[in-house]
Design a protein around this motif. Structure first.
Motif, short mmCIF file in Angstrom:
data_model
loop_
_atom_site.label_atom_id
_atom_site.label_comp_id
_atom_site.label_asym_id
_atom_site.label_seq_id
_atom_site.Cartn_x
_atom_site.Cartn_y
_atom_site.Cartn_z
N THR A 1 1.84 10.93 2.03
CA THR A 1 1.54 9.83 3.17
C THR A 1 0.70 8.60 2.98
O THR A 1 0.76 7.54 3.18
CB THR A 1 0.80 10.15 4.78
OG1 THR A 1 1.78 11.41 5.24
CG2 THR A 1 0.88 9.70 5.52
N GLU A 2 -0.49 9.36 2.91
CA GLU A 2 -1.76 8.14 1.88
C GLU A 2 -0.99 7.67 0.93
O GLU A 2 -1.33 6.22 0.53
CB GLU A 2 -2.61 8.96 2.04
CG GLU A 2 -3.40 9.32 2.44
CD GLU A 2 -4.70 10.30 3.12
OE1 GLU A 2 -4.97 10.38 1.54
OE2 GLU A 2 -5.75 10.69 3.60
N GLU B 1 -1.26 -6.44 1.89
CA GLU B 1 -1.35 -5.13 1.71
C GLU B 1 -1.91 -4.73 0.46
O GLU B 1 -2.38 -3.35 1.00
CB GLU B 1 0.32 -5.15 2.94
CG GLU B 1 0.59 -5.43 3.18
CD GLU B 1 0.83 -4.69 4.87
OE1 GLU B 1 0.89 -3.42 4.57
OE2 GLU B 1 -0.37 -5.39 5.36
N ALA C 1 -6.32 4.96 -2.96
CA ALA C 1 -5.00 6.25 -2.62
C ALA C 1 -5.13 6.55 -4.00
O ALA C 1 -5.37 7.97 -4.01
CB ALA C 1 -3.78 5.31 -2.06
N SER D 1 2.02 7.04 0.17
CA SER D 1 3.50 6.09 0.07
C SER D 1 2.97 5.10 0.41
O SER D 1 3.55 3.95 0.40
CB SER D 1 4.00 7.78 1.10
OG SER D 1 4.92 7.98 0.68
N LYS D 2 2.42 5.29 1.50
CA LYS D 2 1.65 3.36 2.23
C LYS D 2 1.18 2.39 0.45
O LYS D 2 1.60 1.55 1.20
CB LYS D 2 0.63 3.90 2.81
CG LYS D 2 0.59 4.18 4.63
CD LYS D 2 -0.83 3.98 5.00
CE LYS D 2 -0.03 5.22 6.69
NZ LYS D 2 -1.45 5.27 7.13
N SER D 3 -0.16 3.42 0.04
CA SER D 3 -0.24 2.23 -1.12
C SER D 3 0.68 1.56 -1.98
O SER D 3 0.86 0.67 -2.26
CB SER D 3 -1.45 3.22 -1.44
OG SER D 3 -1.62 3.92 -2.08
N SER E 1 -5.56 -2.24 3.71
CA SER E 1 -5.37 -0.86 4.80
C SER E 1 -4.04 0.39 2.95
O SER E 1 -4.52 1.19 3.18
CB SER E 1 -4.78 -1.04 5.85
OG SER E 1 -3.98 -1.28 5.67
N HIS E 2 -3.84 -0.33 2.87
CA HIS E 2 -3.23 -0.07 1.67
C HIS E 2 -3.59 0.16 -0.04
O HIS E 2 -2.86 -0.21 -0.69
CB HIS E 2 -1.60 -0.55 2.03
CG HIS E 2 -1.35 -0.51 3.56
ND1 HIS E 2 -1.34 0.30 4.27
CD2 HIS E 2 -0.72 -1.45 3.97
CE1 HIS E 2 0.13 0.15 4.97
NE2 HIS E 2 -0.04 -1.09 5.60
N TRP F 1 3.78 1.57 -1.83
CA TRP F 1 5.24 0.47 -1.40
C TRP F 1 4.72 -0.70 -1.80
O TRP F 1 5.90 -1.50 -2.48
CB TRP F 1 5.14 1.14 0.23
CG TRP F 1 6.26 -0.31 0.68
CD1 TRP F 1 7.81 0.55 0.39
CD2 TRP F 1 6.14 -0.91 1.32
NE1 TRP F 1 8.24 -0.51 1.06
CE2 TRP F 1 7.04 -1.59 1.56
CE3 TRP F 1 5.33 -1.59 1.67
CZ2 TRP F 1 7.64 -2.99 2.45
CZ3 TRP F 1 5.46 -3.05 2.25
CH2 TRP F 1 6.42 -2.93 2.68
N ALA F 2 3.47 -1.17 -1.13
CA ALA F 2 3.03 -2.37 -1.68
C ALA F 2 3.32 -3.12 -3.27
O ALA F 2 3.69 -3.64 -3.17
CB ALA F 2 1.73 -2.57 -0.84
#
Length: 368
Positions: free
Chosen positions: A157-158, A249, A259, A160-162, A253-254, A164-165
């Motif tokens: 999860t952690e 992004e 991460a 994937s968020k960062s 937060s990402h 992705w951008a």
């Protein structure tokens, strides 16, 4: 027999010269658009390289920290875990660069490879039977018994968020280069090349080799020739806004850096969780994979070592600052290029092409 430079007065041009002029204006227009594009393309290519170097620097640092954790706290399996760790960070790098893979598959593949080592080197260090079949059974069992608790999913999860951008920004930069390259080779229509010849070379047929086009006339011709390119204006502005959004992004937060630096802690927590649940895991594995051979006296599982947070953060902070600075500098430059396609005709009519400081110029028919 002239087709373009028809004039009442005597002329020194021939039809063959008109054809040469048409070839010349096509070549010159491509070169002048390439010259305009060069700075923009140079900046994007430079930042693709700079971003990739910063990504790689952060990945190497995170990989070294993870390897250092295993060597310090989990020495019995550190050597064998080196390859899965390397594969994990290679997969992350490929994902950022746009490969057809997912963060989830990379992380779960890593934990599939890690479980047999944790089980046979830390939870049951007396195991001697490490046949390929037994190791494969442990890898497959990992998916069912979830020995690492929530930590493997939290890591997915952690990251994937960062990531992705970062992946989207990397792909967006490549798309920008593609768009610029396409506009450089946009074909001139027959009408356009005739209009350019009339503007630039028909005065030569009257012996007027030093006279240049009037500014308004040049703008009309260029806007007509570049109508298809200037239509990109709205999409280009949207593209710049998207780059800005992705950069924000990444920085908010990402945050990629946070991460990546957290991978080591997630792996540490996951291994500790598996060790603490060792007896239950052993009971389940024995049912599924059979009981392996043990060394005499079956060594106790006393390998749980608390790990302090790594303190060697200087190189990481430098890479973090470097990436942030590059993001800011790049977005600032790209925002200045918002009107790039809207103003392309004006920029091509600038400089030596038109007559600016004289009272006489060529209007397509005569000197005015």
């Amino acid at each position: 027999d002239l087709q373009i430079c028809q004039h009442r007065a005597p002329t020194c041009c021939t039809k063959k010269m008109e054809e040469s002029y048409q070839a010349a204006v096509r070549r010159e227009r491509t070169q002048s658009i390439q010259a305009l594009n060069f700075e923009l393309k140079y900046m994007i290519v430079g930042h693709i390289t700079a971003f990739q170097e910063a990504f790689e620097s952060l990945l190497r640092f995170a990989e070294n920290r993870t390897s250092s954790l295993l060597a310090t706290a989990y020495r019995p399996m550190a050597k064998e875990a080196a390859e899965p760790v390397k594969e994990l960070f290679t997969d992350i790098s490929l994902y950022i660069l746009g490969a057809e893979t997912t963060v989830e598959s990379a992380v779960l593949r890593f934990f599939d490879s890690l479980f047999p080592l944790v089980y046979s080197r830390l939870i049951n260090p007396g195991i001697t039977d490490l046949s390929e079949d037994y190791m494969e059974c442990l890898r497959l069992t990992r998916q069912d018994i979830n020995p690492f608790g929530r930590y493997s999913k939290t890591m997915v999860t952690e990251l994937s968020k960062s990531l992705w951008a970062s992946r989207m920004l990397s792909q967006a930069l490549s798309l920008g280069i593609e768009v610029i390259n396409t506009t450089e080779h946009a074909a001139l229509t027959k009408e356009c090349s005739r209009a350019l010849v009339k503007m630039q070379y028909c005065p030569h047929c009257q012996g007027l080799t030093l006279i240049r086009p009037c500014v308004g006339y040049c703008l009309n011709v260029m806007r007509g020739c570049l109508a298809s390119v200037s239509e990109l204006d709205a999409q280009w502005r949207e593209y710049i806004s998207t780059l800005e959004y992705l950069a924000n992004e990444m920085a908010a937060s990402h945050d990629l850096e946070i991460a990546l630096s957290g991978i080591q802690n997630s792996i540490n927590e996951a291994i500790l969780h598996a060790q603490l649940n060792g007896p239950q895991l052993s009971a389940t594995v024995d049912k599924v994979c059979g009981q392996p051979k043990q060394r005499e006296g079956n060594l106790p599982s006393d390998n749980i070592v608390p790990v302090k947070e790594a303190t060697e953060t200087q190189p990481f902070l430098m890479a973090h600052t470097s990436l942030n600075n590059k993001r800011r500098e790049f977005i600032s430059y790209m925002k200045r290029s918002r009107t790039f396609y809207a103003s392309i005709a004006e920029r091509l009519c600038d400089g030596d092409l038109v007559m600016r400081d004289s009272s006489t110029c060529w209007n397509g028919e005569d000197v005015v």
